[in-house]
Design a protein around this motif. Structure first.
Motif, PDB file in Angstrom:
ATOM      1  N   VAL A 136      -7.094  -1.345   2.503  1.00 48.39           N
ATOM      2  CA  VAL A 136      -5.962  -1.960   3.301  1.00 48.39           C
ATOM      3  C   VAL A 136      -6.425  -1.965   4.810  1.00 48.39           C
ATOM      4  O   VAL A 136      -6.200  -2.972   5.311  1.00 48.39           O
ATOM      5  N   LEU A 146      -3.964   2.861  10.567  1.00 46.21           N
ATOM      6  CA  LEU A 146      -3.498   1.483  10.170  1.00 46.21           C
ATOM      7  C   LEU A 146      -3.266   0.800  11.428  1.00 46.21           C
ATOM      8  O   LEU A 146      -3.586  -0.614  11.148  1.00 46.21           O
ATOM      9  N   TYR A 157       0.917  -1.176   0.022  1.00 43.57           N
ATOM     10  CA  TYR A 157      -0.051  -0.051  -0.172  1.00 43.57           C
ATOM     11  C   TYR A 157       0.854   1.190  -0.118  1.00 43.57           C
ATOM     12  O   TYR A 157       1.658   1.301   0.931  1.00 43.57           O
ATOM     13  N   GLU A 177      -2.187   8.903   9.693  1.00 45.61           N
ATOM     14  CA  GLU A 177      -2.356   7.669   8.645  1.00 45.61           C
ATOM     15  C   GLU A 177      -1.642   6.152   9.505  1.00 45.61           C
ATOM     16  O   GLU A 177      -2.387   5.229   9.456  1.00 45.61           O
ATOM     17  N   VAL A 236       0.483  -6.706   5.485  1.00 44.29           N
ATOM     18  CA  VAL A 236       0.649  -5.435   4.687  1.00 44.29           C
ATOM     19  C   VAL A 236       1.737  -4.722   4.885  1.00 44.29           C
ATOM     20  O   VAL A 236       2.085  -4.488   5.740  1.00 44.29           O
ATOM     21  N   ALA A 259       2.773  -0.825   4.325  1.00 40.39           N
ATOM     22  CA  ALA A 259       2.339   0.610   3.892  1.00 40.39           C
ATOM     23  C   ALA A 259       3.601   1.619   3.761  1.00 40.39           C
ATOM     24  O   ALA A 259       4.243   1.544   4.883  1.00 40.39           O
ATOM     25  N   VAL A 274       5.138  -0.601   8.512  1.00 38.58           N
ATOM     26  CA  VAL A 274       4.977   0.696   8.186  1.00 38.58           C
ATOM     27  C   VAL A 274       6.292   1.168   7.957  1.00 38.58           C
ATOM     28  O   VAL A 274       7.236   1.319   8.726  1.00 38.58           O
ATOM     29  N   ALA A 316       0.612   5.339   0.200  1.00 39.07           N
ATOM     30  CA  ALA A 316      -0.153   6.277   0.566  1.00 39.07           C
ATOM     31  C   ALA A 316      -0.164   7.621  -0.316  1.00 39.07           C
ATOM     32  O   ALA A 316       0.537   8.660   0.131  1.00 39.07           O
ATOM     33  N   PRO A 340      -6.821   3.528   0.975  1.00 38.90           N
ATOM     34  CA  PRO A 340      -6.655   3.219   2.397  1.00 38.90           C
ATOM     35  C   PRO A 340      -7.631   2.442   2.896  1.00 38.90           C
ATOM     36  O   PRO A 340      -7.669   1.585   3.961  1.00 38.90           O
TER      37      PRO A 340
END
Length: 712
Positions: free
Chosen positions: A694, A527, A503, A523, A661, A663, A604, A505, A691
């Protein structure tokens, strides 16, 4: 007992037996890699092989390595970047392999681990027959202090250990304490002169390694073996470099030098009464001059050397050289062991000062772009004010050294889960000093890669060039130079599109220079809440990691750990043990975390991990590439970012069952011109910019596990 090679089973038979012996499952990529390694060894051709996590690459190179060592009598050295992999090889992989194959091979393979001398206790120093480190002269090693207690513990351990290997001391000790009981290779007076030579742990490790079929070591020692004029590793004809993506950085680190006023003063104090007061006093005066010169110098890369700094460095160089000359005259007459040890330690210290000062003075050629080395001033921040201003020097490239001292004398296999950048082996091959496709005079390169992707390349076929399977069909070689090599990507057993979402952003603003914006923190919060924790946050700086920790710790309802709260190893353990815990950190976490299962379902990444614009080494390398007509940004900055990005995203999927995921909050991964290169360096994850998709996927993953489910 030497086994005749022709009497040994073929690699495919041995690999099948090895996998069965350890209760594993043979994978097609593992078979392809083992065959390629065997071919590289037999044909004396270097091999770069990318093998994704879960391929079983350790067995894929160990099986042909063991067959070669037993059949041809040539030792194989396995070099790794991390202690964790060294331990895995020595404590798990090699013992199990030896047991599984001993009957087929006719005997059990012999293996050993070898590290630099500094990693072993020096009994001569333990028993007080050596001077204390100058930096530690202000405390009594036996005093009741934190360091003193560690030194006392080391002395007690010295009486019971059978290896003297620092890594076997649990818990460990600080470097400052370890220096009190160890020496480096240059400081050692030699087993013949040392009163403890017959019991020396480092010498015992070397003797054991000399009798082994397989020797496991690290990239740093491999670099020292290539750079120094004394023998470090036993004679060998094959090297396997695992974690090869780290090779250039480790070699560069070993080849770098540093100089500070306190370091020069420590060298002068080492000389003590071993040289005349006029000589040691001259060196101490030079140290003061260097301190004053550096105080007036701006931190960062030095493109021009000021007269003040040049004079200070020349004074340091000449004063240290004079001390070294006097020490050498006297060393030939030394008979007392204590004095011999002190003289050797002092000589090594002033030699290092002389060498580094000379390198720095000589680094400022008229043509900036043609300079082989870069010098910069490292000035610590307020939080680390105890460290002195330090001049550093490092080579811009180490490819020439690797080509001449590593690749030409022996066969080398390089492997990692991350070797192709932008879909090609060429960026790393260039750094290793191996010839590129368009320069080797063969049929490799872009046309051959098109064939690997399903196109045609009749020229390659008619010339007999071999096409490797995988993303990069590099089959170029110039055997006459000893640098012939081949690239092979054996893929991964993971179904990346079903197992992970990438993902980006895209809706966020580009990252700024003033820390994380409120939109980035929002964000992250959304998440993490959707994932129910289970998050590894990889940040481009500790400043960003701490900012995110402070902003989110009391807001997300799950435990949040930050690198620096405790030792990294302990933090990773806590993170793995509690499914809901999050862990934030920087560089060492991008490559050093292996947490399979539900504890890690969201990675992330705050921004694309380009080197800092003011990074002295990276910026100098970019400038040198541009001066030769190349694209410095793509060759250096984008390649480094691609490598780290691939390593960081690789933290997510560690087993076939893992789902999750990745991100990336930096929208440039979707919008910038270089984004295609970066994304081509990653596995084929399922991609989205949405988003909501996700967050829904993360909520499904946080529900009771279903190992058969697809994350997408």
């Amino acid at each position: 007992m030497l086994v005749v090679a022709s009497d040994l089973p073929q690699v495919d038979v041995l690999l099948k037996a090895a996998v069965a012996g350890i209760g594993g499952t043979q994978r097609s990529g593992q078979v392809a890699m083992a065959d390629a390694v065997q071919k590289a060894i037999s044909e004396r051709e270097h091999l770069a092989v990318q093998a994704g996590t879960g391929t079983g690459k350790s067995l894929a190179y160990l099986v042909p390595a063991v067959r070669h060592a037993l059949g041809d009598g040539g030792m194989v050295v396995i070099s790794t970047a991390t202690i964790a992999l060294q331990r895995q090889l020595i404590e798990r992989d090699l013992p199990r392999l030896s047991e599984a194959l001993s009957e087929l091979l006719g005997r059990e393979p012999v293996f050993a681990i070898l590290k630099g001398r500094r990693n072993y206790l020096c009994l001569n120093k333990v028993h007080g027959n050596a001077p204390d480190e100058p930096d530690d002269a202000l405390f009594d090693p036996k005093s009741v202090s934190a360091i003193g207690r560690q030194v006392t513990r080391l002395h007690e351990w010295a009486a019971t250990t059978s290896s003297g290997d620092r890594d076997e001391l649990v818990p460990g000790v600080e470097d400052r304490a370890w220096r009190q009981v160890s020496v480096n290779a240059r400081e050692c007076i030699g087993a013949q002169k040392c009163p403890f030579g017959s019991r020396c742990f480092a010498e015992q490790a070397r003797d054991t390694a000399g009798e082994a079929d397989i020797v496991v070591t690290n990239h740093a020692l491999l670099a020292i073996d290539a750079m120094e004029n004394f023998i470090v590793l036993p004679e060998h004809d094959v090297v396997v470099i695992d974690e090869a993506h780290d090779l250039v950085d480790r070699v560069t680190s070993v080849a770098a030098g540093e100089l500070s006023a306190s370091g020069v003063d420590a060298a002068a104090r080492r000389c003590g009464r071993l040289v005349g007061d006029d000589l040691s006093g001259r060196l101490r005066d030079a140290a003061q001059g260097l301190e004053l010169a550096l105080a007036d110098t701006e931190a960062g890369r030095l493109d021009v050397i000021s007269d003040q700094v040049e004079v200070a460095l020349a004074s340091v160089r000449d004063a240290a050289a004079a001390c070294a000359a006097d020490l050498r005259v006297k060393s030939g007459t030394e008979e007392d062991t204590d004095r011999l040890v002190a003289t050797r330690a002092a000589t090594v210290a002033v030699d290092e000062v002389t060498e580094n000062a000379a390198r720095m003075v000589g680094a400022f050629a008229d043509d900036i772009a043609a300079r082989p080395e870069v010098v910069w001033l490292d000035r610590p921040g307020r939080e680390d004010s105890a460290r002195p201003d330090t001049l550093r020097v490092a080579p811009l490239q180490v490819g020439g050294l690797l080509a001449d001292r590593l690749f030409r004398p022996r066969t080398v296999v390089l492997t990692s889960a991350t070797l192709t950048l932008g879909g090609s082996f060429e960026p790393l091959a260039r750094q290793w000093g191996l010839p590129l496709a368009d320069l080797a005079g063969t049929a490799g390169g872009a046309a051959e890669r098109r064939e690997a992707a399903g196109g045609t390349n009749s020229a390659a076929e008619s010339s007999g060039a071999e096409r490797s399977s995988g993303a990069d069909g590099s089959g170029w070689a110039d055997g006459a130079t000893g640098l012939g090599w081949r690239g092979l990507d054996v893929g991964s057993p993971f179904d990346h599109r079903r197992s992970a979402i990438l993902y980006v952003a895209r809706h966020l603003p580009p990252p700024g220079r003033d820390g994380l914006s409120a939109s980035y923190l929002t964000e992250m919060r959304e998440l993490i809440l959707a994932a129910g924790g289970r998050t590894l946050g990889l940040f481009s700086s500790m400043r960003a990691a701490r900012q995110a920790t402070e902003a989110l710790r009391d807001d997300i309802g799950v435990p949040l750990l930050c690198q620096g709260d405790d030792s990294t190893g302990l933090l990773v353990t806590k993170f793995a043990e509690d499914e809901e815990t999050c862990l934030f950190g920087t560089l060492s976490l991008w490559q050093g975390v292996d947490v399979p299962g539900r504890s890690l379902q969201l990675v992330v990444i705050d921004r694309i991990p380009f080197p800092r614009p003011d990074d002295p080494l990276a910026s100098a390398r970019q400038r040198a590439v541009a001066a030769r007509g190349g694209n410095g940004f793509m060759t250096v900055a984008a390649a480094q970012a691609a490598l780290l990005l691939a390593q960081g995203t690789g933290r997510l999927l560690r087993t076939i069952e893992d789902r999750g995921v990745i991100a990336v909050l930096d929208p440039r991964l979707a919008t910038a011109r270089y984004s295609g290169f970066l994304r081509a360096s990653l596995p084929p994850y399922w991609n989205t910019y949405d988003p909501q998709i996700v967050r829904s996927a993360l909520r499904r993953l946080a529900s009771p596990p279903d190992s058969a489910a697809s994350v997408t």
